[in-house]
Design a protein around this motif. Structure first.
Motif, PDB file in Angstrom:
ATOM      1  N   HIS A 144       9.644  -9.683  11.774  1.00 39.96           N
ATOM      2  CA  HIS A 144      10.123  -9.261  10.701  1.00 39.96           C
ATOM      3  C   HIS A 144      10.110 -10.324   9.706  1.00 39.96           C
ATOM      4  O   HIS A 144       9.445 -10.056   8.483  1.00 39.96           O
ATOM      5  CB  HIS A 144      11.759  -9.116  10.862  1.00 39.96           C
ATOM      6  N   VAL A 145      10.270 -11.499  10.173  1.00 36.76           N
ATOM      7  CA  VAL A 145       9.725 -12.654   9.074  1.00 36.76           C
ATOM      8  C   VAL A 145       8.184 -12.642   8.571  1.00 36.76           C
ATOM      9  O   VAL A 145       7.927 -12.574   7.425  1.00 36.76           O
ATOM     10  CB  VAL A 145       9.952 -13.931   9.580  1.00 36.76           C
ATOM     11  N   MET A 146       7.495 -12.495   9.532  1.00 33.41           N
ATOM     12  CA  MET A 146       6.012 -12.207   9.279  1.00 33.41           C
ATOM     13  C   MET A 146       5.603 -11.006   8.253  1.00 33.41           C
ATOM     14  O   MET A 146       4.968 -11.323   7.576  1.00 33.41           O
ATOM     15  CB  MET A 146       5.110 -11.944  10.524  1.00 33.41           C
ATOM     16  N   VAL A 147       6.340 -10.008   8.600  1.00 31.30           N
ATOM     17  CA  VAL A 147       6.053  -8.546   7.954  1.00 31.30           C
ATOM     18  C   VAL A 147       6.393  -9.019   6.188  1.00 31.30           C
ATOM     19  O   VAL A 147       5.719  -8.665   5.229  1.00 31.30           O
ATOM     20  CB  VAL A 147       6.763  -7.452   8.329  1.00 31.30           C
ATOM     21  N   LEU A 148       7.434  -9.575   6.112  1.00 31.33           N
ATOM     22  CA  LEU A 148       8.160  -9.783   4.739  1.00 31.33           C
ATOM     23  C   LEU A 148       7.388 -10.742   3.957  1.00 31.33           C
ATOM     24  O   LEU A 148       7.360 -10.725   2.787  1.00 31.33           O
ATOM     25  CB  LEU A 148       9.426 -10.369   5.152  1.00 31.33           C
TER      26      LEU A 148
ATOM     27  N   VAL B  60       0.806  -1.038   0.011  1.00 36.74           N
ATOM     28  CA  VAL B  60      -0.125   0.149  -0.035  1.00 36.74           C
ATOM     29  C   VAL B  60       1.007   1.320  -0.117  1.00 36.74           C
ATOM     30  O   VAL B  60       0.627   2.137   0.780  1.00 36.74           O
ATOM     31  CB  VAL B  60      -0.858   0.081   1.082  1.00 36.74           C
ATOM     32  N   GLY B  61       1.894   1.217  -0.915  1.00 32.58           N
ATOM     33  CA  GLY B  61       2.974   2.437  -1.066  1.00 32.58           C
ATOM     34  C   GLY B  61       4.054   2.546   0.144  1.00 32.58           C
ATOM     35  O   GLY B  61       4.896   3.334  -0.207  1.00 32.58           O
ATOM     36  N   TYR B  62       4.160   1.478   1.147  1.00 32.61           N
ATOM     37  CA  TYR B  62       5.197   1.485   1.726  1.00 32.61           C
ATOM     38  C   TYR B  62       6.068   0.588   1.456  1.00 32.61           C
ATOM     39  O   TYR B  62       6.122  -0.637   1.331  1.00 32.61           O
ATOM     40  CB  TYR B  62       4.737   1.127   3.537  1.00 32.61           C
ATOM     41  N   ASN B  63       7.244   0.870   1.683  1.00 31.66           N
ATOM     42  CA  ASN B  63       8.579   0.011   1.017  1.00 31.66           C
ATOM     43  C   ASN B  63       8.951  -0.879   2.100  1.00 31.66           C
ATOM     44  O   ASN B  63       8.758  -0.896   3.332  1.00 31.66           O
ATOM     45  CB  ASN B  63       9.879   0.809   0.487  1.00 31.66           C
ATOM     46  N   ILE B  64       8.928  -2.280   1.724  1.00 32.22           N
ATOM     47  CA  ILE B  64       9.247  -3.165   2.718  1.00 32.22           C
ATOM     48  C   ILE B  64      10.587  -2.778   3.543  1.00 32.22           C
ATOM     49  O   ILE B  64      10.346  -3.478   5.018  1.00 32.22           O
ATOM     50  CB  ILE B  64       8.969  -4.763   2.133  1.00 32.22           C
ATOM     51  N   ASP B  65      11.437  -2.333   2.864  1.00 40.06           N
ATOM     52  CA  ASP B  65      12.601  -2.135   3.963  1.00 40.06           C
ATOM     53  C   ASP B  65      12.381  -0.939   4.765  1.00 40.06           C
ATOM     54  O   ASP B  65      12.951  -1.368   6.033  1.00 40.06           O
ATOM     55  CB  ASP B  65      13.650  -1.318   2.720  1.00 40.06           C
ATOM     56  N   GLU B  66      11.622  -0.169   4.779  1.00 36.52           N
ATOM     57  CA  GLU B  66      11.251   0.749   5.663  1.00 36.52           C
ATOM     58  C   GLU B  66      10.443  -0.033   6.848  1.00 36.52           C
ATOM     59  O   GLU B  66      10.623   0.261   8.027  1.00 36.52           O
ATOM     60  CB  GLU B  66      10.473   1.898   5.265  1.00 36.52           C
ATOM     61  N   LEU B  67       9.484  -0.761   6.304  1.00 35.64           N
ATOM     62  CA  LEU B  67       8.560  -1.384   7.174  1.00 35.64           C
ATOM     63  C   LEU B  67       9.543  -2.323   8.369  1.00 35.64           C
ATOM     64  O   LEU B  67       9.161  -2.549   9.461  1.00 35.64           O
ATOM     65  CB  LEU B  67       7.641  -2.216   6.655  1.00 35.64           C
ATOM     66  N   VAL B  68      10.540  -2.959   7.645  1.00 37.23           N
ATOM     67  CA  VAL B  68      11.386  -3.889   8.455  1.00 37.23           C
ATOM     68  C   VAL B  68      12.254  -2.915   9.493  1.00 37.23           C
ATOM     69  O   VAL B  68      12.516  -3.368  10.560  1.00 37.23           O
ATOM     70  CB  VAL B  68      12.192  -4.814   7.806  1.00 37.23           C
ATOM     71  N   GLU B  69      12.928  -2.144   8.869  1.00 33.93           N
ATOM     72  CA  GLU B  69      13.816  -1.310   9.629  1.00 33.93           C
ATOM     73  C   GLU B  69      13.220  -0.714  10.596  1.00 33.93           C
ATOM     74  O   GLU B  69      13.964  -0.421  11.625  1.00 33.93           O
ATOM     75  CB  GLU B  69      14.493  -0.436   8.466  1.00 33.93           C
ATOM     76  N   LYS B  70      11.797  -0.254  10.538  1.00 32.72           N
ATOM     77  CA  LYS B  70      11.501   0.663  11.697  1.00 32.72           C
ATOM     78  C   LYS B  70      10.553  -0.253  12.833  1.00 32.72           C
ATOM     79  O   LYS B  70       9.689   0.314  13.273  1.00 32.72           O
ATOM     80  CB  LYS B  70      10.412   1.650  10.941  1.00 32.72           C
ATOM     81  N   ASN B  71      10.616  -1.631  12.274  1.00 34.70           N
ATOM     82  CA  ASN B  71       9.964  -2.506  13.227  1.00 34.70           C
ATOM     83  C   ASN B  71       8.435  -2.282  13.502  1.00 34.70           C
ATOM     84  O   ASN B  71       8.009  -2.308  14.463  1.00 34.70           O
ATOM     85  CB  ASN B  71      10.591  -2.257  14.543  1.00 34.70           C
ATOM     86  N   VAL B  72       7.830  -2.166  12.191  1.00 37.12           N
ATOM     87  CA  VAL B  72       6.543  -2.255  12.232  1.00 37.12           C
ATOM     88  C   VAL B  72       5.839  -3.537  12.538  1.00 37.12           C
ATOM     89  O   VAL B  72       6.535  -4.483  12.287  1.00 37.12           O
ATOM     90  CB  VAL B  72       6.056  -1.884  10.793  1.00 37.12           C
ATOM     91  N   THR B  73       4.870  -3.494  13.411  1.00 38.48           N
ATOM     92  CA  THR B  73       4.473  -4.650  14.052  1.00 38.48           C
ATOM     93  C   THR B  73       3.557  -5.476  12.982  1.00 38.48           C
ATOM     94  O   THR B  73       2.969  -4.850  12.178  1.00 38.48           O
ATOM     95  CB  THR B  73       3.522  -4.418  15.008  1.00 38.48           C
ATOM     96  N   PHE B  74       3.429  -6.682  12.961  1.00 41.30           N
ATOM     97  CA  PHE B  74       2.591  -7.617  12.022  1.00 41.30           C
ATOM     98  C   PHE B  74       1.096  -6.974  12.240  1.00 41.30           C
ATOM     99  O   PHE B  74       0.546  -7.290  11.256  1.00 41.30           O
ATOM    100  CB  PHE B  74       2.691  -9.046  12.463  1.00 41.30           C
ATOM    101  N   GLU B  75       0.706  -6.534  13.605  1.00 39.22           N
ATOM    102  CA  GLU B  75      -0.626  -6.394  13.528  1.00 39.22           C
ATOM    103  C   GLU B  75      -1.033  -5.185  12.742  1.00 39.22           C
ATOM    104  O   GLU B  75      -2.011  -4.941  12.081  1.00 39.22           O
ATOM    105  CB  GLU B  75      -1.044  -6.010  14.928  1.00 39.22           C
ATOM    106  N   GLU B  76       0.043  -4.121  12.697  1.00 37.29           N
ATOM    107  CA  GLU B  76      -0.208  -2.993  11.815  1.00 37.29           C
ATOM    108  C   GLU B  76      -0.170  -3.371  10.285  1.00 37.29           C
ATOM    109  O   GLU B  76      -1.167  -2.889   9.629  1.00 37.29           O
ATOM    110  CB  GLU B  76       1.153  -2.022  11.981  1.00 37.29           C
TER     111      GLU B  76
END
Length: 382
Positions: free
Chosen positions: A176-180, A28-44
């Protein structure tokens, strides 16, 4: 009609969920590199893929509460899991059947109003980790462990597997694995879910079909085959990576975990998984497995120009978590169901039946002869 084998490079739908552009993956427009590096939760990520935007704090807390509320399994589901703890039944078959059973036990499974569909989705998302953990324990003769409301989605799964709270570093790595793995364009299992959703069938049927597609070794099942390959190499005497791989290649055997229909240079998820594999292998004394993986990667890149995909290093990561290798694809499903459900919602909004054509290449102009007449004239009825 022009035929595109495997629908290669055929665009069949529009989506706002995930995009692969110039080798980069975004949700949805968010690069996965940023999502992983900023520790975005899987629930988010779950909220993002279902709603096409990030949640507010209130919305995030509500989703977490809903997931906790629906995470526990009924005694009937646990009883069905016990029945499935027999030899030679693949765990992905257990997951597929049990998710289908969730629909059988849900008295509102056929309801199609927005609230009912949301509850069905939350129930599936919440229960899959509980199903996996319960099955993993039951087949070893252990009792399932109930989820806790004070733990996150990822922390709960690790707790239900072992009965002990995982340390923060392990929880972060697994998150991180879940997000990826959450979503990835129109892959085979996602396409299966969307085709089912386009018929206006129920959510449980859509996800059951997607799990069936993910089970295949050319899709989600590849990570399990990667570990099998690494085990075969490590158990040989002497260990001969070039010899093993050359024999495979000479015999035209597919090397699991390498090559991708979309990525031609590098799978953007691979660098994160390789980094985690390196760190986790040090933490858990699995350095030899990581080194072996690197040697396999280097040989195949040099000799055949093959690049690892998401499955290759995820096998090492999952192994470091202490999870049996035949459960690897179930972990993939535990994450990817968030994307499947997002695509089901999107397809329901599109409200268009997916119905491609095929090019007929069989015999033509045959004439039917009844079986009795065939016996009299001594012909060959085919």
């Amino acid at each position: 009609m022009e035929v595109h084998k495997g629908l290669a490079d055929v665009v069949v739908s529009e989506t706002s969920l995930s995009a692969i552009v110039e080798g980069n993956l975004s949700y949805v427009g968010y690069n996965i590199d940023e999502l992983v590096e900023k520790n975005v939760t899987f629930e988010e990520i779950v909220f993002l893929l279902w709603n096409l935007r990030m949640p507010t704090r209130k919305e995030y807390d509500q989703l977490c509460e809903d997931l906790h509320e629906h995470m526990a399994l009924s005694e009937s589901v646990v009883a069905c899991l016990k029945i499935q703890c027999r030899q030679n039944l693949h765990p992905m078959s257990v997951l597929r059947t049990t998710v289908s059973l969730l629909g059988v036990f849900d008295p509102y499974a056929e309801d199609t109003d927005k609230r009912s569909v949301y509850i069905q989705a939350v129930s599936i998302q919440a229960k899959i980790p509980t199903i996996i953990a319960a099955f993993a324990r039951l087949r070893r003769g252990l009792d399932p462990i109930a989820p806790r409301k004070d733990l996150s989605f990822v922390a709960n799964f690790l707790y239900m597997m072992t009965g002990e709270e995982a340390n923060p570093e392990l929880i972060e790595a697994f998150n991180h694995v879940m997000v990826l793995h959450a979503d990835h364009d129109l892959n085979a299992s996602t396409f299966t879910a969307r085709v089912a959703a386009s018929t206006l069938t129920d959510v449980y049927s859509c996800i059951t079909g997607a799990i069936g597609a993910l089970k295949g070794p050319l899709h989600g099942g590849a990570n399990e085959r990667v570990f099998d390959m690494l085990s075969e190499i490590s158990e040989s005497d002497p260990i001969d990576v070039p010899g093993y791989l050359k024999k495979k290649l000479d015999n035209k055997e597919k090397i699991m975990g390498f090559g991708h229909r979309v990525y031609k240079t590098e799978d953007p998820r691979k660098k994160h998984l390789k980094r985690m594999a390196e760190q986790l292998s040090k933490d858990f004394g699995k350095e030899a497995l990581y080194s072996l993986s690197c040697e396999v990667e280097e040989y195949l890149l040099k000799e055949k120009g093959l690049i690892p995909n998401v499955d290759f290093y995820s096998a090492t990561v999952y192994h470091c978590f202490g999870i049996e290798h035949d459960l690897f694809t179930l972990l993939f499903a535990m994450s990817r169901v968030s994307g499947w459900l997002g695509h089901v919602f999107e397809q329901q909004r599109e409200d268009t039946l997916i119905r491609p054509r095929s090019k007929y290449v069989g015999p033509t102009n045959l004439s039917y002869t009844p079986m009795d007449e065939e016996e009299h004239i001594g012909g060959d009825r085919k």
